[in-house]
Design an enzyme around this catalytic site. Structure first.
Site, mmCIF file in Angstrom:
data_model
loop_
_atom_site.group_PDB
_atom_site.id
_atom_site.type_symbol
_atom_site.label_atom_id
_atom_site.label_comp_id
_atom_site.label_asym_id
_atom_site.label_seq_id
_atom_site.Cartn_x
_atom_site.Cartn_y
_atom_site.Cartn_z
ATOM 1 N N GLY A 115 0.816 -1.204 0.000
ATOM 2 C CA GLY A 115 0.000 0.000 0.000
ATOM 3 C C GLY A 115 0.849 1.253 0.000
ATOM 4 N N GLY B 10 -0.538 5.040 -1.027
ATOM 5 C CA GLY B 10 -1.595 5.721 -0.280
ATOM 6 C C GLY B 10 -1.083 6.950 0.447
ATOM 7 C CD GLN B 11 -3.598 11.056 4.462
ATOM 8 O OE1 GLN B 11 -4.360 10.209 4.928
ATOM 9 N NE2 GLN B 11 -3.607 12.311 4.846
ATOM 10 C CG ASP C 40 -0.711 0.649 -3.697
ATOM 11 O OD1 ASP C 40 -0.584 1.565 -2.860
ATOM 12 O OD2 ASP C 40 -1.790 0.051 -3.920
ATOM 13 C CB ILE C 41 -3.576 -2.668 -6.451
ATOM 14 C CG1 ILE C 41 -4.229 -1.419 -5.875
ATOM 15 C CG2 ILE C 41 -3.664 -3.852 -5.501
ATOM 16 C CD1 ILE C 41 -5.729 -1.547 -5.716
ATOM 17 N NE ARG C 42 -3.759 4.489 -6.928
ATOM 18 C CZ ARG C 42 -3.692 4.307 -5.613
ATOM 19 N NH1 ARG C 42 -3.644 3.096 -5.111
ATOM 20 N NH2 ARG C 42 -3.625 5.343 -4.787
ATOM 21 C CG ASP D 33 -4.414 -8.422 -4.361
ATOM 22 O OD1 ASP D 33 -5.286 -9.107 -4.915
ATOM 23 O OD2 ASP D 33 -4.552 -7.915 -3.213
ATOM 24 C CE1 TYR E 16 -10.173 3.695 9.923
ATOM 25 C CE2 TYR E 16 -9.366 2.258 8.189
ATOM 26 C CZ TYR E 16 -9.142 3.238 9.125
ATOM 27 O OH TYR E 16 -7.872 3.755 9.296
ATOM 28 C CE LYS F 127 -6.888 0.028 9.812
ATOM 29 N NZ LYS F 127 -5.608 -0.471 9.282
HETATM 30 C C1 VAH Z 1 -10.379 7.897 8.205
HETATM 31 N N1 VAH Z 1 -8.210 8.998 8.005
HETATM 32 O O1 VAH Z 1 -10.869 9.017 8.246
HETATM 33 C C2 VAH Z 1 -8.875 7.775 8.493
HETATM 34 C C3 VAH Z 1 -8.580 7.634 9.955
HETATM 35 C C4 VAH Z 1 -9.138 8.315 12.294
HETATM 36 C C5 VAH Z 1 -9.494 8.446 10.845
HETATM 37 O O2 VAH Z 1 -8.555 6.313 10.351
HETATM 38 O O3 VAH Z 1 -10.999 6.896 7.957
#
Ligand code: VAH
Length: 315
Positions: free
Chosen positions: A9, A12-13, A35-37, A53, A143, A147
């Site tokens: 990854g 990403g950011q 990364d995938i791209r 991947d 999400y 986590k």
């Molecule tokens: C989000 N930037 O907004 C992430 C982060 C705490 C937020 O995990 O999903």
């Protein structure tokens, strides 16, 4: 050949800046980005890159063996807002990529893992102010659930198989090199871009929504400092609370106005308001400070100054 570092990854950011920082610290050729791209020119032109991947065990294992990887930074994930739109894809990416690297470590094919968790593991019943390291955790987003589950698997693999996995619960991250994608805290990046381009910003969260935030330079340094710490110092193998600052959209707007007096902000909360309302306002990161000496260096004023200065150079 010196053993190498693999970033999953990497485009990403966080991954983009982490890759550049690790290459500067350990040598370009010893840090494999994947990364995938493909990613930014600076990332693609500064060292080895592989299209990969992270949910494919065989594909990750092949790259690990080919480059003699000893450490993996797993940065691939689908963030909070997007994950609500694609729950099963988010679960597959966020969980199976983690199982792949945990199992590679269990089989002694890699030595050490960094995996980012998030303040999204907390929910609306969690104490909101100065949220403790150990507390009630009832995440209400896909999400956050992924986590929280990931944290439990990290602690399990460490206890049962002695896997050296290290993790921090990142707050919202603010960066200028790479746009974030699909996060609830992304307003805190968009606002700087639009302040310079449009002179105004329509915020998708309410004015008084306080959230824990961190400038990307602090976030990258935290990952590297945690990974370089002596393992015996680490009392937490789920994920460390990690803090730097907390602010509301109104406060970040005030900080920008000090440099751009003409800047204006409006508020039009959307579905992300409910996500933000379920998260803490501030974080107690005393365990990270005690165990491995964490200390943030960017507050809101310094963040705004750096963001506006750097974004001006990009335009
Ligand atoms: C989000 N930037 O907004 C992430 C982060 C705490 C937020 O995990 O999903």
């Amino acid at each position: 050949m010196q053993q190498s570092i693999l970033i999953l990854g990497a485009c990403g950011q966080i991954g983009t800046e982490l890759t550049l920082a690790l290459r500067e610290r350990y040598g370009n050729e010893n840090v494999i980005a994947s990364d995938i791209r493909e990613g930014s020119d600076s990332l693609m032109n500064s060292g080895p890159f592989e299209i990969l991947d992270a949910t494919s065990y065989d594909a990750v294992e092949e790259i690990v063996m080919h480059y003699e990887v000893s450490e993996v930074y797993l940065m691939a994930a689908m963030l909070s807002a997007t994950a609500e739109k694609f729950p099963e894809r988010a679960w597959n990416l966020n969980m199976n990529s983690l199982f792949n690297v945990l199992n590679l470590a269990k089989e002694k094919k890699i030595d050490k893992i960094f995996w980012p968790s998030s303040i999204a593991v907390f929910g609306k019943n969690t104490p909101k102010e100065n949220t403790p390291q150990h507390t009630l955790m009832e995440p209400s987003t896909v999400y956050g659930i992924s986590k929280q589950t990931g944290e439990r698997w990290c602690a399990y693999y460490n206890a049962k198989y002695d896997v050296d996995v290290r993790s921090v619960r990142y707050p919202g991250l603010i960066s200028w090199k790479t746009q974030p994608g699909g996060g609830t805290t992304d307003y805190a990046v968009e606002i700087y871009l639009q302040a310079l381009e449009e002179g105004t910003y329509n915020c998708f969260l309410k004015e008084d929504t306080a959230l824990p935030m961190m400038f990307m330079d602090d976030a990258i340094r935290a990952a590297i400092e945690l990974m370089e710490s002596a393992g015996e110092k680490l009392s937490i193998r789920s994920s460390y609370n990690l803090g730097a600052m907390s602010f509301t959209p109104g406060e970040i707007a005030g900080s920008i106005k000090k440099q751009l007096p003409e800047f204006s902000i409006s508020y039009e909360p959307d579905f992300r308001q409910a996500i933000a309302d379920s998260w803490p306002s501030s974080i107690d990161d005393s365990q990270a400070r005690k165990d491995w000496g964490w200390h943030p260096e960017f507050d809101l004023e310094r963040t705004s100054a750096e963001m506006l200065k750097q974004l001006r150079t990009l335009n």
